[in-house]
Each structure stands twice: as structure tokens, then as C-alpha cells.
Design an enzyme around this catalytic site. Structure first.
Site, mmCIF file in Angstrom:
data_model
loop_
_atom_site.group_PDB
_atom_site.id
_atom_site.type_symbol
_atom_site.label_atom_id
_atom_site.label_comp_id
_atom_site.label_asym_id
_atom_site.label_seq_id
_atom_site.Cartn_x
_atom_site.Cartn_y
_atom_site.Cartn_z
ATOM 1 N N GLY A 26 -107.165 108.435 90.935
ATOM 2 C CA GLY A 26 -106.476 107.668 89.894
ATOM 3 C C GLY A 26 -105.047 107.239 90.213
ATOM 4 O O GLY A 26 -104.707 106.065 90.094
ATOM 5 N N CYS A 56 -117.060 106.535 90.814
ATOM 6 C CA CYS A 56 -115.650 106.725 90.489
ATOM 7 C C CYS A 56 -115.116 105.370 90.063
ATOM 8 O O CYS A 56 -115.314 104.364 90.759
ATOM 9 C CB CYS A 56 -114.906 107.235 91.719
ATOM 10 S SG CYS A 56 -113.105 107.148 91.566
ATOM 11 N N THR A 58 -111.959 104.323 89.747
ATOM 12 C CA THR A 58 -110.858 103.823 90.565
ATOM 13 C C THR A 58 -111.403 103.219 91.860
ATOM 14 O O THR A 58 -111.020 102.113 92.253
ATOM 15 C CB THR A 58 -109.866 104.959 90.870
ATOM 16 O OG1 THR A 58 -109.609 105.691 89.665
ATOM 17 C CG2 THR A 58 -108.561 104.422 91.394
ATOM 18 N N CYS A 168 -113.794 106.584 83.073
ATOM 19 C CA CYS A 168 -113.486 107.568 84.116
ATOM 20 C C CYS A 168 -114.614 108.589 84.091
ATOM 21 O O CYS A 168 -115.020 109.040 83.020
ATOM 22 C CB CYS A 168 -112.147 108.257 83.852
ATOM 23 S SG CYS A 168 -111.840 109.672 84.954
ATOM 24 N N THR A 169 -115.111 108.949 85.265
ATOM 25 C CA THR A 169 -116.284 109.840 85.300
ATOM 26 C C THR A 169 -115.981 111.276 84.857
ATOM 27 O O THR A 169 -116.892 112.057 84.661
ATOM 28 C CB THR A 169 -116.902 109.846 86.720
ATOM 29 O OG1 THR A 169 -115.846 109.907 87.680
ATOM 30 C CG2 THR A 169 -117.703 108.580 86.955
#
Lengths: 255, 255
Positions: A26, A56, A58, A168-169
Site C-alpha cells: 500500500g 492485491c 495495489t 483491499c484484500t
């Protein structure tokens, strides 16, 4: 994500590589995220994978297009599946998205949503406290609620919001707390669940689904400490995957 | 279906062909359904379509594979999207499916579900009363409830059911009544919504999405009476598509 892929595609063999050593992505620069992601991808390509899921947000935001152009297997990111699900669920075209600094800075979700429907109204908010909190194992209780409440304050003030994407995971692990804070009338969408479903769609469409009868054996790799990774994985899978003991967990050396 | 495609993909131009003259396909033989479907497809191919959505469960059950093999554009049916959504939503792997006689006889849903997960438990039930009822415009009220209640009796007795697939494109019009009868704890899945979403996935994956900025104009064709078709379409779209007046509606002559 791993959990959802295994649940929704139980016959498919999962080869999971977690970059525990260098996570979170991140706050990292675009250049660094690209470099790390390609290293991870090279490792997985050596395992003869038939599809790549970039689990992901990001990494998806910064590398999806070049991965799709550079590899000759289907590559799925987490952003468009979440965006499409949000467009399906929203009734008033007001969609919120929360994620890491990197994901929110990249504008990947607003771009994805607006590429499909130019009239969608998007509120995007970075929640930099969530990943560190989850990594510490704080998933519920008063402390979690306070952090979530404080982070989502601005978003709560938006009366029109009817759909919220967890971009976001890590966030699905605090989904219940987020739902409680944001209110029942907002549909909270987990990109992971939606991505697993789209992986299923693409595998079928490309005629890549495993057609026989089997319960697949999986392989998990981590770039970090094996012991910690194994403990976290066992905690996550303990109820859903009773035979997790048979799953191979190994240390991955990324050169 | 048309409505969901237009809602979830507002930039894409829809060319809709309804076989009002020969509908319903549900009670027809496999040979007849195949013949009619190919005639419809030929008409649409002349319109230079970039993707084909077979928006009928019976036609999907009997023709999807040969359409996918025979055409050089992506072809999407309604069955696998519904099946994949059900697998995503179910928590106990007990899934119900209701549809026309033809769809249920074809075993297409149980086959689709079990091809993805062999451990899924499927209860399938033909509801031959539903299409004629919907065609008469009976969508709610006591009469609708009685018919739905009687038809779903067997399914209601299955305590384990947690997900129900509406395996006919007419059924979403009586979704509220079905939800009321089957109970709140059952997730009711509309194949149409799910198919529209997967159409979006495949268009993006195949890089076929319209990338510019527009609100698309659509074309509707019917093999039946123009007046009746127009009235029904206007009723369905009146709230969601205020500019429906600008949509072209024409009579299609199938040779």
C-alpha cells in the site's frame, strides 16, 4: 482471496504466493510495487500456472495492464470484479470505495467504474490504519470499532451512498465491523469474493476448467517466516478447510 | 435481462430480439428450440453484433454449446452465470433451482453446478404455472402468492436450502412473491442480473467494451404483435429508462 478461490473452485489447484516479507504494498512507490509484483509473477510462472490472479489491489492498480499484455495466460485483477459487482448492486449510482493509500491515489476504482458508466458518483477514501490493525489480529471488538468509526467518518456523512467496495484484500477480515459502522442499508462488497467468481467465469469461457472429479491439493508459498505464515493460514482455514494439514506450505526464495 | 444489460452496461448498444410469436420455449421439443434459436441468431448476426447473449434458459440449455462452437463472437448463456452466483452465495452447498419443464428436464443447472463443485446438493423443480401467469400480467397479490405457494410447496419442505436460482427469465418479475414464499433466509438469485454482469466481464476481458462517452441508443425487435410488445416494454422500462421513447422498436420477420 485464497479461501474464496478454494471455496468457489474446489476442483482447481491453487498455487499461492504471499509476499509476507515485503507486505504491505500500500504505502510503496509505483516502481517498487511493479518490481516486486514481476518477481512474484516470475516465481509463479515457473509453476506452470494456467491463470494468474493478482490478489492485491495495489499491485492490480499499478501492474494489471502490463501483466495482461506481457503474459500469454489470462490475468485477473481485483479491481474490475469489485467495480462490476458494485454496478450490479447499486440502485442510485452512489458508490464508495475504501483502500490503501496506493490504491486510492491510483484512482483505479473511479476509473474502472466510470469506464463502464460515466454517471456513477464515486467517493474514494484511503484507510491507512486498517491493514496494520488487521495484521495485528485486531478484527473485532471495541478497539477495531473505534478505528473503523474514525476512519469512515467522512464516508458516513454521505447520505446517498448505497454500495461500498472493500478495495483491499485485508478488509474482508473486518467486514462485519465495517458493515456495522457504515449501516445496514449500504451493500458492502468484497473484491475477493467477486474476483474468485470472475476467475471461475474466465476459466470456463477459456475452456480451462478442470473437468474431472477431484478435490484439489494446493500449494502455499511465502517470502516471509514460515512459522508465522503457517499459523495465520491455519487460523483462517481451520473451519473451512478441515484437511488443511495436507496442504503444502513452503518458503519461497525470490531472486 | 434487457433491462439489466442496459443498466449495468449503459454505454453498450443493445439489439434485442424477442420471439414473442413463438414464446414460451419451455414446453417445446429440443429440435424445435434449436431451430427457432438458430433463426433468431441469424437475424441478430446480420446486425453485426459483437457478442451474443442467449437470454432464455431453455434456449441456453439446448443450444449454448453449439452456438459457442459455431460462432466467432463470444456467446453467453444464462445458466452458468446463475450457477456461479449460487456457488458464491451458498454457505451450506444446498442450492435449489426452479425453471420451465424444458430447462429442468435438460438437467442443465445440476450439471453446471456439479461441474464446478461435485459436492453441491441440488433440488430442481419445474414450475410450469409461472410463465403463463407472468404473461397474463399477474405479478403480485393473493392470486400470484397462491400459485407460487402451491408450486414451491416441495421446495419449502427442504430445510437445508439456503440459495434458490430463478432459472427462467420470466421469474425475476415475481421475485418478491417468490422471496416471500420461500423465506428470508434463502438467497434468491436472478440469472438475468448475473448474466448481465458476466457479459460485462467477458466484454472487458476480450477488450470489446465501448471506451468512449455515450449513452447508447438501443433497438428492440419482436416477432410478434408490435403494439403489445411496445406496451409491455414501456411498462417495464418506464421508471428506469425515461428516454425509452427514443428506442427503436420494430417488427422482425424471421424467414
Amino acid at each position: 482471496m485464497a479461501h474464496e478461490l478454494m471455496r468457489q473452485l474446489p476442483k482447481e489447484r491453487l498455487i499461492y504466493l504471499g509476499d509476507t516479507l515485503r507486505c504491505p504494498y500500500g504505502p510503496r512507490s509505483k516502481t517498487e510495487v511493479k518490481k516486486f509484483t514481476w518477481e512474484m509473477v516470475e516465481f509463479l510462472l515457473q509453476k506452470n500456472i494456467k491463470m494468474l490472479v493478482v490478489a492485491c489491489n495495489t499491485a492490480t492498480a499499478f501492474t494489471l495492464t502490463e501483466l495482461q499484455e506481457g503474459l500469454n495466460i489470462p490475468v485477473i485483477g481485483v479491481i474490475l470484479p469489485g467495480a462490476r459487482a458494485a454496478i450490479k448492486f447499486t440502485r442510485n449510482s452512489h458508490i464508495g470505495v475504501i483502500g490503501t493509500d496506493g490504491t486510492i491515489r491510483s484512482n483505479a476504482y473511479p476509473n474502472a467504474l466510470k469506464s463502464i458508466n460515466g454517471d456513477i458518483h464515486v467517493s474514494a477514501l484511503a484507510c491507512p490504519m486498517f491493514v496494520p490493525m488487521v495484521e495485528q489480529g485486531i478484527l473485532s471488538g471495541e478497539k477495531a470499532k473505534n478505528v473503523v468509526e474514525e476512519s469512515l467518518q467522512v464516508m458516513k456523512e454521505d447520505d446517498h451512498l448505497d454500495t461500498l467496495i472493500l478495495g483491499c484484500t485485508h478488509y474482508p477480515l473486518i467486514k462485519d465491523t465495517i458493515q456495522e459502522v457504515i449501516g445496514d442499508y449500504v451493500t458492502v462488497i468484497s473484491s475477493s469474493e467477486e474476483t474468485a467468481r470472475e476467475a471461475s467465469t474466465i476459466l470456463e469461457f477459456r475452456q480451462l476448467l478442470y473437468k474431472g472429479d477431484r478435490v484439489a491439493r494446493h500449494q502455499f508459498f511465502t517470502t516471509g517466516e514460515l512459522g508465522i505464515f503457517e499459523k495465520i493460514a491455519r487460523d483462517i482455514f481451520k473451519t473451512s478447510l478441515p484437511d488443511f494439514r495436507s496442504v503444502i506450505i513452503e518458503k519461497a526464495v525470490i531472486s
